[in-house]
Design a protein around this motif. Structure first.
Motif, short mmCIF file in Angstrom:
data_model
loop_
_atom_site.label_atom_id
_atom_site.label_comp_id
_atom_site.label_asym_id
_atom_site.label_seq_id
_atom_site.Cartn_x
_atom_site.Cartn_y
_atom_site.Cartn_z
N UNK A 36 0.27 -1.41 0.31
CA UNK A 36 -0.30 0.07 -0.01
C UNK A 36 0.54 1.10 -0.30
N UNK A 37 2.22 0.92 0.77
CA UNK A 37 2.56 2.20 1.09
C UNK A 37 3.52 2.10 -0.21
N UNK A 38 4.32 1.55 -0.25
CA UNK A 38 4.67 1.26 -2.18
C UNK A 38 4.20 1.70 -3.00
N UNK A 39 2.85 1.36 -3.00
CA UNK A 39 1.33 2.20 -4.52
C UNK A 39 1.64 3.58 -4.00
N UNK A 40 1.70 3.39 -2.74
CA UNK A 40 1.75 5.91 -3.07
C UNK A 40 3.05 5.96 -3.57
N UNK A 41 3.78 5.11 -2.62
CA UNK A 41 4.80 6.16 -2.72
C UNK A 41 5.44 5.98 -4.64
N UNK A 42 5.29 4.84 -5.54
CA UNK A 42 5.21 5.19 -6.61
C UNK A 42 4.72 5.80 -8.03
N UNK A 43 2.68 6.05 -7.10
CA UNK A 43 2.51 7.94 -7.25
C UNK A 43 2.89 8.58 -7.18
N UNK A 44 3.55 9.08 -5.73
CA UNK A 44 4.40 10.25 -5.71
C UNK A 44 5.68 10.23 -6.20
N UNK A 45 6.54 9.74 -7.20
CA UNK A 45 7.26 9.88 -8.10
C UNK A 45 6.80 9.81 -9.73
N UNK A 46 5.27 10.04 -9.64
CA UNK A 46 5.25 10.25 -11.12
C UNK A 46 4.79 11.52 -10.52
N UNK A 47 4.37 12.12 -9.68
CA UNK A 47 4.19 13.31 -9.73
C UNK A 47 3.32 13.72 -9.02
N UNK A 48 2.43 12.95 -8.29
CA UNK A 48 1.46 13.27 -7.08
C UNK A 48 1.84 13.94 -5.62
N UNK A 49 0.79 14.85 -5.59
CA UNK A 49 0.53 14.89 -3.91
C UNK A 49 0.35 13.20 -2.89
N UNK A 50 1.43 13.48 -2.09
CA UNK A 50 1.17 12.33 -0.73
C UNK A 50 -0.24 11.68 -0.93
N UNK A 51 -0.48 12.83 -0.30
CA UNK A 51 -1.97 12.89 0.54
C UNK A 51 -3.24 12.60 -0.29
N UNK A 52 -3.51 13.18 -1.74
CA UNK A 52 -4.48 12.81 -2.65
C UNK A 52 -3.90 11.15 -3.59
N UNK A 53 -2.38 11.16 -3.03
CA UNK A 53 -2.53 9.74 -3.88
C UNK A 53 -2.27 8.80 -2.66
N UNK A 54 -2.53 9.03 -1.80
CA UNK A 54 -3.00 7.73 -0.63
C UNK A 54 -4.14 7.85 -0.99
N UNK A 55 -5.54 8.91 -0.85
CA UNK A 55 -6.62 9.43 -0.82
C UNK A 55 -7.41 8.55 -1.54
N UNK A 56 -6.76 8.65 -2.83
CA UNK A 56 -7.69 7.79 -4.05
C UNK A 56 -6.86 6.42 -4.46
N UNK A 57 -5.91 6.26 -3.42
CA UNK A 57 -5.58 4.64 -3.70
C UNK A 57 -6.60 3.94 -4.13
N UNK A 58 -6.58 3.17 -5.34
CA UNK A 58 -7.92 1.66 -5.78
C UNK A 58 -6.80 0.27 -5.50
N UNK A 59 -7.19 -0.79 -5.08
CA UNK A 59 -7.00 -2.31 -4.96
C UNK A 59 -5.65 -2.99 -6.13
#
Ligand code: DC
Length: 204
Positions: A36-59
């Protein structure tokens, strides 16, 4: 019936393998919370804000082979220090932990923060050298180019960040059973974990 097994420990300690085998043996569901944390981390690497990346995470974001790279692991350990990111991921993990039929969750703060009421808590450790050696072999096996020194430095940096953070640091719950896998086969480590589960099931 709900029955939660919380498995915490540092990177490459063997907690993932033990958790998967426990789930298989017991017919429980398994959640690798590091993913879960890796998926958020990857989305941040591609330019997303950390909180938005966590809130919109899908399975489906968890089913991604590139989450296993050292770069994503480092990004995960950086977003994991943010309390608002951790809070956004809590409900999903708690709901999973109490699902019918039993659940095994592995991570850093499962026994201490996410599931302090877990029926079984395990804390799986190994020396930093042994863990770096395992991770190095695993990455080499996947064709990822790196050196032992690089992997060792990454493991040490992540340990420091995961244990030193203010929010939900990696540490054993007071009632966790410790399993040190430095000189243990995976069979013996799994047997120790299983013995703990059986003892708890019998006392229930
Ligand atoms: O278990 P892992 O190596 O896949 O975890 C990647 C990072 O995610 C780890 O360095 C810290 C963070 N993490 C966390 O803070 N809490 C968890 N329950 C699981 C992982």
């Amino acid at each position: 019936m709900a029955f939660t097994i919380a498995v915490d420990g540092p990177a490459a300690s063997g907690k993932g393998t033990i958790s998967k085998r426990l789930a298989q043996e017991l017919g429980f569901a398994h959640l690798d919370t590091g993913l879960i944390y890796r998926a958020v981390g990857k989305r941040v690497l591609t330019g997303q804000e950390p909180l938005a990346a966590a809130q919109t995470l899908q399975a489906e974001h968890l089913e991604d082979d590139s989450l296993r790279t050292p770069e994503v692991a480092l990004a995960a350990s950086k977003v994991a220090v943010l309390s608002e990111v951790r809070a956004a991921l809590t409900d999903f993990q708690r709901a999973f932990s109490r699902r019918d039929g039993g659940a095994v969750l592995d991570g850093r703060d499962i026994g201490t923060v996410i599931c302090p009421e877990a029926e079984v808590k395990l804390f799986v450790t190994a020396s930093a050298e042994a863990r770096a050696e395992r991770r190095f072999k695993e990455l080499a096996g996947k064709g990822i180019e790196t050196t032992f020194e690089e992997v060792f430095a990454d493991i040490r940096a992540r340990d420091e960040r995961d244990m030193g953070r203010a929010e939900a640091p990696l540490k054993p719950a007071p009632d966790a059973v410790h399993i040190d896998t430095t000189d243990m086969s995976i069979e013996d480590a799994f047997a120790a974990a299983m013995a703990r589960v059986r003892a708890r099931q019998e006392s229930a």
